[in-house]
Design an enzyme around this catalytic site. Structure first.
Site, PDB file in Angstrom:
ATOM      1  N   ASP A 197       0.817  -1.208   0.000  1.00  0.00           N
ATOM      2  CA  ASP A 197       0.000   0.000   0.000  1.00  0.00           C
ATOM      3  C   ASP A 197       0.855   1.264   0.000  1.00  0.00           C
ATOM      4  O   ASP A 197       1.930   1.286   0.588  1.00  0.00           O
ATOM      5  CB  ASP A 197      -0.926  -0.020   1.224  1.00  0.00           C
ATOM      6  CG  ASP A 197      -2.105   0.918   1.053  1.00  0.00           C
ATOM      7  OD1 ASP A 197      -2.406   1.303  -0.099  1.00  0.00           O
ATOM      8  OD2 ASP A 197      -2.716   1.280   2.074  1.00  0.00           O
ATOM      9  N   GLY A 198       0.327   2.281  -0.661  1.00  0.00           N
ATOM     10  CA  GLY A 198       0.973   3.592  -0.630  1.00  0.00           C
ATOM     11  C   GLY A 198       1.511   4.083  -1.967  1.00  0.00           C
ATOM     12  O   GLY A 198       2.151   5.134  -2.024  1.00  0.00           O
TER      13      GLY A 198
ATOM     14  N   HIS B  29       2.461   3.078  -9.057  1.00  0.00           N
ATOM     15  CA  HIS B  29       2.323   1.632  -9.289  1.00  0.00           C
ATOM     16  C   HIS B  29       3.549   1.104 -10.044  1.00  0.00           C
ATOM     17  O   HIS B  29       4.078   0.048  -9.709  1.00  0.00           O
ATOM     18  CB  HIS B  29       1.039   1.317 -10.069  1.00  0.00           C
ATOM     19  CG  HIS B  29      -0.215   1.724  -9.340  1.00  0.00           C
ATOM     20  ND1 HIS B  29      -0.423   1.445  -8.016  1.00  0.00           N
ATOM     21  CD2 HIS B  29      -1.325   2.400  -9.757  1.00  0.00           C
ATOM     22  CE1 HIS B  29      -1.599   1.933  -7.634  1.00  0.00           C
ATOM     23  NE2 HIS B  29      -2.160   2.510  -8.672  1.00  0.00           N
TER      24      HIS B  29
ATOM     25  N   SER C  93      -7.325  -5.870  -5.304  1.00  0.00           N
ATOM     26  CA  SER C  93      -8.435  -6.434  -4.524  1.00  0.00           C
ATOM     27  C   SER C  93      -9.739  -6.377  -5.313  1.00  0.00           C
ATOM     28  O   SER C  93      -9.857  -5.634  -6.289  1.00  0.00           O
ATOM     29  CB  SER C  93      -8.598  -5.667  -3.211  1.00  0.00           C
ATOM     30  OG  SER C  93      -9.161  -4.398  -3.461  1.00  0.00           O
TER      31      SER C  93
ATOM     32  N   LEU D  18      10.688 -20.591  -4.075  1.00  0.00           N
ATOM     33  CA  LEU D  18       9.592 -19.774  -3.546  1.00  0.00           C
ATOM     34  C   LEU D  18       8.296 -19.955  -4.349  1.00  0.00           C
ATOM     35  O   LEU D  18       8.321 -19.948  -5.577  1.00  0.00           O
ATOM     36  CB  LEU D  18      10.015 -18.292  -3.615  1.00  0.00           C
ATOM     37  CG  LEU D  18       8.961 -17.248  -3.243  1.00  0.00           C
ATOM     38  CD1 LEU D  18       8.687 -17.266  -1.743  1.00  0.00           C
ATOM     39  CD2 LEU D  18       9.406 -15.853  -3.687  1.00  0.00           C
TER      40      LEU D  18
ATOM     41  N   GLU E  74       0.900 -12.973  12.566  1.00  0.00           N
ATOM     42  CA  GLU E  74       1.514 -11.796  13.165  1.00  0.00           C
ATOM     43  C   GLU E  74       1.323 -10.645  12.181  1.00  0.00           C
ATOM     44  O   GLU E  74       1.555 -10.809  10.983  1.00  0.00           O
ATOM     45  CB  GLU E  74       3.010 -12.034  13.412  1.00  0.00           C
ATOM     46  CG  GLU E  74       3.293 -13.118  14.420  1.00  0.00           C
ATOM     47  CD  GLU E  74       2.696 -12.806  15.788  1.00  0.00           C
ATOM     48  OE1 GLU E  74       2.704 -11.634  16.202  1.00  0.00           O
ATOM     49  OE2 GLU E  74       2.202 -13.753  16.445  1.00  0.00           O
TER      50      GLU E  74
HETATM   51  C1  IPE Z   1      -1.476   0.050  -3.530  1.00  0.00           C
HETATM   52  O1  IPE Z   1      -1.289   1.414  -3.535  1.00  0.00           O
HETATM   53  C2  IPE Z   1      -1.693  -0.541  -4.906  1.00  0.00           C
HETATM   54  C3  IPE Z   1      -3.053  -1.029  -5.198  1.00  0.00           C
HETATM   55  C4  IPE Z   1      -4.023  -1.083  -4.317  1.00  0.00           C
HETATM   56  C5  IPE Z   1      -3.336  -1.515  -6.551  1.00  0.00           C
HETATM   57  P1  IPE Z   1      -2.506   2.419  -3.533  1.00  0.00           P
HETATM   58  O2  IPE Z   1      -2.901   2.675  -4.937  1.00  0.00           O
HETATM   59  O3  IPE Z   1      -3.594   1.927  -2.645  1.00  0.00           O
HETATM   60  O4  IPE Z   1      -1.842   3.724  -2.917  1.00  0.00           O
HETATM   61  P2  IPE Z   1      -2.492   4.794  -1.935  1.00  0.00           P
HETATM   62  O5  IPE Z   1      -3.051   4.038  -0.753  1.00  0.00           O
HETATM   63  O6  IPE Z   1      -3.560   5.509  -2.683  1.00  0.00           O
HETATM   64  O7  IPE Z   1      -1.345   5.667  -1.557  1.00  0.00           O
HETATM   65 MG    MG Z   2      -4.136   2.283  -0.696  1.00  0.00          MG
END
Ligand code: IPE
Ligand code: MG
Length: 232
Positions: A2-3, A19, A47, A113, A189
């Site tokens: 995320d992020g 991305h 998702s 893996l 965890e």
């Molecule tokens: C994660 O990053 C990638 C995907 C969910 C496809 P985000 O796109 O959710 O990035 P933020 O949360 O908006 O920063």
């Molecule tokens: Mg996000």
């Protein structure tokens, strides 16, 4: 993972730029797993809920997925990685599915893996699709309801023979599971990284995460003393 969007926004760029820069973090994580001989890595890539993002972003992510799979599969194969995916793969664009299928086929006998991409995946979706398959078996009298137990149910989940999650890492600063591997994370965890956006994630972060995981005491409902005696 995320992020990505926030990482791009901080740079005044389009979200898709983030991305793209997330790929490097994926590569580092896969390599780190190889170095530590970690047998399973499952990446929350897209998702069920992500379909509700703006069309331009969804299309950009699908294009990126297709391009990245085609580009990275030979290296994954060279490194003995077995590529898999979990999720409602039928909902993906046909060329994405084809690229994935080629990757599965090429790497299916690899013994290093197991890298699973969660694509069009959600934990609730997974549980429902398992229930449907089981209900069908019951209807055909192939299994009786009283024979259904946790181990049997788990085999119908998309993760099949993959063991339950030991460690779940989320970058980006949000402290939630967001409908990820709900059943499979019952005793995971959890590690939330507040100061790392996914495109910044590197091997060092992963190694640090593993070190923190090793300090946790996993009791699975037992007492600390019981666990200490078991490991003596
Ligand atoms: C994660 O990053 C990638 C995907 C969910 C496809 P985000 O796109 O959710 O990035 P933020 O949360 O908006 O920063
Ligand atoms: Mg996000």
């Amino acid at each position: 993972m995320d992020g990505n969007g926030r990482w791009a926004k901080k740079r005044g760029a389009m979200r898709i730029f983030g991305h793209h820069h997330g790929i490097k973090a994926v590569r580092e994580t896969v390599e780190a797993c190889g170095e530590l001989q970690i047998p399973y890595l499952t990446l929350y890539t897209f998702s069920t809920e992500n379909w509700n993002r703006p069309k331009i972003e969804v299309e950009g992510i699908m294009q990126l997925l297709i391009g990245t799979i085609a580009k990275e599969v030979p290296d994954l194969h060279k490194n003995n990685v077995r590529l898999k995916a979990i999720g409602d793969l039928d909902s993906l664009p046909e060329n994405a599915r084809n690229a994935l299928e080629k990757g599965f086929e090429l790497t299916k006998n690899n013994t290093g893996l197991t890298l699973s991409l969660a694509l069009s995946y959600s934990g609730k979706w997974d549980i429902i699709q398992a229930v449907r398959k089981l209900a069908d078996k019951v209807k055909k009298s192939e299994i009786s309801p009283e024979d259904i137990n946790e181990a049997i149910f788990a085999r119908y989940l998309a993760t099949e023979e993959t063991p339950d999650v030991d460690l779940m890492i989320r970058t980006g600063g949000d402290h939630r599971i967001s409908n990820y591997l709900l059943w499979q994370s019952a005793y995971s965890e959890l590690l939330f990284l507040d100061d790392v956006l996914w495109p910044e994630f590197r091997k060092a972060h992963f190694f640090k995460a593993i070190a923190l995981y090793q300090q946790r005491e996993r009791r699975f409902g037992k007492t600390g003393d019981q666990i200490k005696n078991e490991t003596k």
